[in-house]
Design a protein around this motif. Structure first.
Motif, PDB file in Angstrom:
ATOM      1  N   ARG A 131     -47.611 -73.078 -66.784  1.00  0.00           N
ATOM      2  CA  ARG A 131     -46.515 -73.638 -67.570  1.00  0.00           C
ATOM      3  C   ARG A 131     -46.990 -74.750 -68.501  1.00  0.00           C
ATOM      4  O   ARG A 131     -46.289 -75.139 -69.433  1.00  0.00           O
ATOM      5  CB  ARG A 131     -45.413 -74.164 -66.646  1.00  0.00           C
ATOM      6  CG  ARG A 131     -44.803 -73.099 -65.739  1.00  0.00           C
ATOM      7  CD  ARG A 131     -43.766 -73.697 -64.806  1.00  0.00           C
ATOM      8  NE  ARG A 131     -42.619 -74.188 -65.562  1.00  0.00           N
ATOM      9  CZ  ARG A 131     -41.558 -73.442 -65.904  1.00  0.00           C
ATOM     10  NH1 ARG A 131     -41.514 -72.167 -65.588  1.00  0.00           N
ATOM     11  NH2 ARG A 131     -40.555 -73.969 -66.583  1.00  0.00           N
ATOM     12  N   TYR A 132     -48.171 -75.298 -68.220  1.00  0.00           N
ATOM     13  CA  TYR A 132     -48.715 -76.389 -69.034  1.00  0.00           C
ATOM     14  C   TYR A 132     -49.823 -75.929 -69.972  1.00  0.00           C
ATOM     15  O   TYR A 132     -50.465 -76.760 -70.630  1.00  0.00           O
ATOM     16  CB  TYR A 132     -49.257 -77.506 -68.142  1.00  0.00           C
ATOM     17  CG  TYR A 132     -48.190 -78.319 -67.457  1.00  0.00           C
ATOM     18  CD1 TYR A 132     -47.695 -79.476 -68.053  1.00  0.00           C
ATOM     19  CD2 TYR A 132     -47.669 -77.935 -66.228  1.00  0.00           C
ATOM     20  CE1 TYR A 132     -46.713 -80.235 -67.437  1.00  0.00           C
ATOM     21  CE2 TYR A 132     -46.682 -78.687 -65.600  1.00  0.00           C
ATOM     22  CZ  TYR A 132     -46.211 -79.829 -66.208  1.00  0.00           C
ATOM     23  OH  TYR A 132     -45.233 -80.582 -65.593  1.00  0.00           O
ATOM     24  N   LYS A 133     -50.070 -74.627 -70.031  1.00  0.00           N
ATOM     25  CA  LYS A 133     -51.187 -74.134 -70.839  1.00  0.00           C
ATOM     26  C   LYS A 133     -51.000 -74.588 -72.297  1.00  0.00           C
ATOM     27  O   LYS A 133     -49.908 -74.594 -72.836  1.00  0.00           O
ATOM     28  CB  LYS A 133     -51.274 -72.611 -70.757  1.00  0.00           C
ATOM     29  CG  LYS A 133     -50.096 -71.864 -71.361  1.00  0.00           C
ATOM     30  CD  LYS A 133     -50.311 -70.366 -71.266  1.00  0.00           C
ATOM     31  CE  LYS A 133     -49.135 -69.598 -71.902  1.00  0.00           C
ATOM     32  NZ  LYS A 133     -49.337 -68.150 -71.854  1.00  0.00           N
ATOM     33  N   GLY A 134     -52.098 -74.994 -72.894  1.00  0.00           N
ATOM     34  CA  GLY A 134     -52.041 -75.479 -74.259  1.00  0.00           C
ATOM     35  C   GLY A 134     -51.951 -76.991 -74.368  1.00  0.00           C
ATOM     36  O   GLY A 134     -52.213 -77.552 -75.440  1.00  0.00           O
ATOM     37  N   ASP A 135     -51.578 -77.678 -73.280  1.00  0.00           N
ATOM     38  CA  ASP A 135     -51.529 -79.141 -73.323  1.00  0.00           C
ATOM     39  C   ASP A 135     -52.948 -79.695 -73.444  1.00  0.00           C
ATOM     40  O   ASP A 135     -53.888 -79.187 -72.812  1.00  0.00           O
ATOM     41  CB  ASP A 135     -50.862 -79.695 -72.064  1.00  0.00           C
ATOM     42  CG  ASP A 135     -49.349 -79.515 -72.078  1.00  0.00           C
ATOM     43  OD1 ASP A 135     -48.855 -78.810 -72.974  1.00  0.00           O
ATOM     44  OD2 ASP A 135     -48.677 -80.076 -71.206  1.00  0.00           O
ATOM     45  N   ASP A 136     -53.100 -80.754 -74.226  1.00  0.00           N
ATOM     46  CA  ASP A 136     -54.438 -81.278 -74.483  1.00  0.00           C
ATOM     47  C   ASP A 136     -54.887 -82.348 -73.488  1.00  0.00           C
ATOM     48  O   ASP A 136     -55.968 -82.911 -73.636  1.00  0.00           O
ATOM     49  CB  ASP A 136     -54.530 -81.822 -75.911  1.00  0.00           C
ATOM     50  CG  ASP A 136     -53.545 -82.959 -76.177  1.00  0.00           C
ATOM     51  OD1 ASP A 136     -52.876 -83.414 -75.222  1.00  0.00           O
ATOM     52  OD2 ASP A 136     -53.433 -83.381 -77.338  1.00  0.00           O
ATOM     53  N   ASN A 137     -54.059 -82.621 -72.461  1.00  0.00           N
ATOM     54  CA  ASN A 137     -54.454 -83.641 -71.492  1.00  0.00           C
ATOM     55  C   ASN A 137     -54.952 -83.050 -70.175  1.00  0.00           C
ATOM     56  O   ASN A 137     -55.257 -83.772 -69.237  1.00  0.00           O
ATOM     57  CB  ASN A 137     -53.285 -84.596 -71.215  1.00  0.00           C
ATOM     58  CG  ASN A 137     -52.070 -83.888 -70.626  1.00  0.00           C
ATOM     59  OD1 ASN A 137     -51.943 -82.671 -70.710  1.00  0.00           O
ATOM     60  ND2 ASN A 137     -51.158 -84.656 -70.041  1.00  0.00           N
ATOM     61  N   LEU A 138     -55.062 -81.713 -70.104  1.00  0.00           N
ATOM     62  CA  LEU A 138     -55.513 -81.054 -68.887  1.00  0.00           C
ATOM     63  C   LEU A 138     -57.021 -81.196 -68.726  1.00  0.00           C
ATOM     64  O   LEU A 138     -57.781 -81.057 -69.688  1.00  0.00           O
ATOM     65  CB  LEU A 138     -55.146 -79.576 -68.911  1.00  0.00           C
ATOM     66  CG  LEU A 138     -53.651 -79.230 -68.960  1.00  0.00           C
ATOM     67  CD1 LEU A 138     -53.473 -77.721 -69.073  1.00  0.00           C
ATOM     68  CD2 LEU A 138     -52.932 -79.767 -67.730  1.00  0.00           C
ATOM     69  N   SER A 139     -57.448 -81.467 -67.488  1.00  0.00           N
ATOM     70  CA  SER A 139     -58.878 -81.640 -67.221  1.00  0.00           C
ATOM     71  C   SER A 139     -59.222 -81.041 -65.859  1.00  0.00           C
ATOM     72  O   SER A 139     -58.781 -81.548 -64.821  1.00  0.00           O
ATOM     73  CB  SER A 139     -59.248 -83.126 -67.258  1.00  0.00           C
ATOM     74  OG  SER A 139     -60.626 -83.311 -67.025  1.00  0.00           O
ATOM     75  N   GLU A 140     -59.991 -79.947 -65.871  1.00  0.00           N
ATOM     76  CA  GLU A 140     -60.397 -79.297 -64.627  1.00  0.00           C
ATOM     77  C   GLU A 140     -61.573 -80.042 -64.008  1.00  0.00           C
ATOM     78  O   GLU A 140     -62.499 -80.472 -64.705  1.00  0.00           O
ATOM     79  CB  GLU A 140     -60.783 -77.844 -64.885  1.00  0.00           C
ATOM     80  CG  GLU A 140     -61.166 -77.101 -63.622  1.00  0.00           C
ATOM     81  CD  GLU A 140     -61.468 -75.630 -63.870  1.00  0.00           C
ATOM     82  OE1 GLU A 140     -61.744 -74.902 -62.893  1.00  0.00           O
ATOM     83  OE2 GLU A 140     -61.438 -75.210 -65.050  1.00  0.00           O
ATOM     84  N   CYS A 141     -61.547 -80.199 -62.679  1.00  0.00           N
ATOM     85  CA  CYS A 141     -62.581 -80.954 -61.962  1.00  0.00           C
ATOM     86  C   CYS A 141     -63.119 -80.120 -60.798  1.00  0.00           C
ATOM     87  O   CYS A 141     -62.351 -79.665 -59.949  1.00  0.00           O
ATOM     88  CB  CYS A 141     -62.001 -82.264 -61.414  1.00  0.00           C
ATOM     89  SG  CYS A 141     -61.107 -83.267 -62.612  1.00  0.00           S
ATOM     90  N   LYS A 142     -64.437 -79.917 -60.757  1.00  0.00           N
ATOM     91  CA  LYS A 142     -65.017 -79.218 -59.616  1.00  0.00           C
ATOM     92  C   LYS A 142     -64.946 -80.078 -58.368  1.00  0.00           C
ATOM     93  O   LYS A 142     -64.734 -79.581 -57.257  1.00  0.00           O
ATOM     94  CB  LYS A 142     -66.459 -78.837 -59.934  1.00  0.00           C
ATOM     95  CG  LYS A 142     -66.582 -77.735 -60.985  1.00  0.00           C
ATOM     96  CD  LYS A 142     -68.025 -77.297 -61.181  1.00  0.00           C
ATOM     97  CE  LYS A 142     -68.115 -76.160 -62.181  1.00  0.00           C
ATOM     98  NZ  LYS A 142     -69.524 -75.722 -62.399  1.00  0.00           N
ATOM     99  N   ASP A 143     -65.156 -81.368 -58.524  1.00  0.00           N
ATOM    100  CA  ASP A 143     -65.017 -82.329 -57.422  1.00  0.00           C
ATOM    101  C   ASP A 143     -64.017 -83.378 -57.884  1.00  0.00           C
ATOM    102  O   ASP A 143     -64.391 -84.386 -58.479  1.00  0.00           O
ATOM    103  CB  ASP A 143     -66.362 -82.961 -57.089  1.00  0.00           C
ATOM    104  CG  ASP A 143     -66.253 -83.996 -55.960  1.00  0.00           C
ATOM    105  OD1 ASP A 143     -65.276 -83.919 -55.185  1.00  0.00           O
ATOM    106  OD2 ASP A 143     -67.121 -84.873 -55.891  1.00  0.00           O
ATOM    107  N   ILE A 144     -62.753 -83.133 -57.642  1.00  0.00           N
ATOM    108  CA  ILE A 144     -61.717 -83.960 -58.243  1.00  0.00           C
ATOM    109  C   ILE A 144     -61.745 -85.382 -57.693  1.00  0.00           C
ATOM    110  O   ILE A 144     -61.780 -85.613 -56.480  1.00  0.00           O
ATOM    111  CB  ILE A 144     -60.306 -83.327 -58.058  1.00  0.00           C
ATOM    112  CG1 ILE A 144     -59.275 -84.126 -58.856  1.00  0.00           C
ATOM    113  CG2 ILE A 144     -59.932 -83.180 -56.600  1.00  0.00           C
ATOM    114  CD1 ILE A 144     -57.942 -83.430 -58.989  1.00  0.00           C
ATOM    115  N   ARG A 145     -61.794 -86.328 -58.616  1.00  0.00           N
ATOM    116  CA  ARG A 145     -61.738 -87.759 -58.312  1.00  0.00           C
ATOM    117  C   ARG A 145     -60.706 -88.391 -59.240  1.00  0.00           C
ATOM    118  O   ARG A 145     -60.505 -87.948 -60.382  1.00  0.00           O
ATOM    119  CB  ARG A 145     -63.081 -88.435 -58.544  1.00  0.00           C
ATOM    120  CG  ARG A 145     -64.222 -87.956 -57.641  1.00  0.00           C
ATOM    121  CD  ARG A 145     -64.131 -88.539 -56.233  1.00  0.00           C
ATOM    122  NE  ARG A 145     -63.356 -87.676 -55.340  1.00  0.00           N
ATOM    123  CZ  ARG A 145     -63.067 -88.001 -54.077  1.00  0.00           C
ATOM    124  NH1 ARG A 145     -63.451 -89.171 -53.574  1.00  0.00           N
ATOM    125  NH2 ARG A 145     -62.383 -87.188 -53.337  1.00  0.00           N
TER     126      ARG A 145
END
Length: 276
Positions: A131-145
């Motif tokens: 539902r948030y696809k296209g938002d520019d503030n998304l950040s994927e993290c392999k080891d989320i901190r």
């Protein structure tokens, strides 16, 4: 003294397709001409401003469940943030249950936000992210901190798992945080939100009241879910839309006959106008 109107967004003022009808905009804007009018939402600043295009907001907005109080023109009135070490500790405890949260953080004082998510996702989280696809503030993290300043930590999943997780986190962190566990209507699961212990919609309303000097007895609030209950407890008039959770309806002074998809808030405001 002016009347004050504060509405929740999702499933209250917004329709399920995330739109606001022309009828709702007209009714709200007519009310705002001689009243104080703003919103209280779990949404971020950026998404809220997108939704409220051509909607008159003349008081600070209560955002991110009260973690951020800010005006439409980005003036920050107040924040209630979770520090990095505390947020990381929450993430580590959730990992023991095999689930990783979304972390909503503040990048800078210009209200640029970060939406951090783990590369390990359950199906509910995948649906939310879609539902948030296209938002520019998304950040994927392999080891989320977490970042240095964090608004809130949110888990999406099955009710049983999140109830167990909430109980576990509360046993460790106690009243360091506020825990909101409620149904998530868009994707059909539950969500568990952790925010600063003083960051909820009721605290947000009190901050706005102090900033603007209004009388809470003249406040009307609109809501549908359990994160709106705090608003109901302090407002002179609490209004639940027809699609609200049953437990929320029981706490409201007024339950409307219309749903959010039927412009419930607008119909209520129109009736008030006709009574005058």
């Amino acid at each position: 003294m002016k009347n004050i109107y504060i509405t929740d967004l999702d499933h209250t003022f917004l329709r399920t397709d995330l739109s606001i009808s022309d009828f709702s905009k007209a009714a709200w804007n007519a009310m705002a001409l001689d009243s104080i009018a703003t919103i209280a939402t779990a949404r971020t600043y950026k998404k809220t401003v997108e939704f409220l295009k051509n909607v008159d907001i003349n008081a600070p907005m209560i955002l991110l469940d009260g973690a951020l109080i800010a005006t439409v023109d980005k003036k920050i009135i107040g924040t209630k943030l979770i520090a990095k070490d505390a947020a990381d500790a929450i993430i580590d405890e959730g990992a023991k249950f095999g689930i990783y949260p979304f972390v909503l953080s503040l990048r800078d004082k210009n209200l640029n936000e970060a939406f951090l998510y783990s590369s390990t996702l359950n199906e509910h989280q995948k649906s939310v992210l879609f539902r948030y696809k296209g938002d520019d503030n998304l950040s994927e993290c392999k080891d989320i901190r977490a970042m240095q300043e964090n608004f809130k930590i949110v888990y999406f999943g099955d009710e049983i798992l999140l109830r167990e997780l909430a109980k576990h986190l509360e046993s460790i962190f106690g009243d360091m945080f506020k825990y909101i566990l409620a149904p998530e209507a868009y994707v059909g699961c539950y969500f568990l939100t952790l925010i600063h212990k003083d960051a909820d919609k009721s605290h947000g309303i009190k901050s706005v009241s102090e900033h603007m000097g209004f009388d809470l007895s003249k406040l009307t609030v609109f809501g549908d879910n359990y994160n709106d209950v705090g608003m109901f407890e302090i407002a002179g008039t609490s209004v639940a839309v027809a699609n609200a959770q049953e437990g929320v309806k029981k706490l409201a002074k007024i339950v409307l006959e219309h749903t959010n998809d039927q412009d419930a808030v607008a119909h209520y405001l129109e009736r008030l106008k006709n009574v005058r």
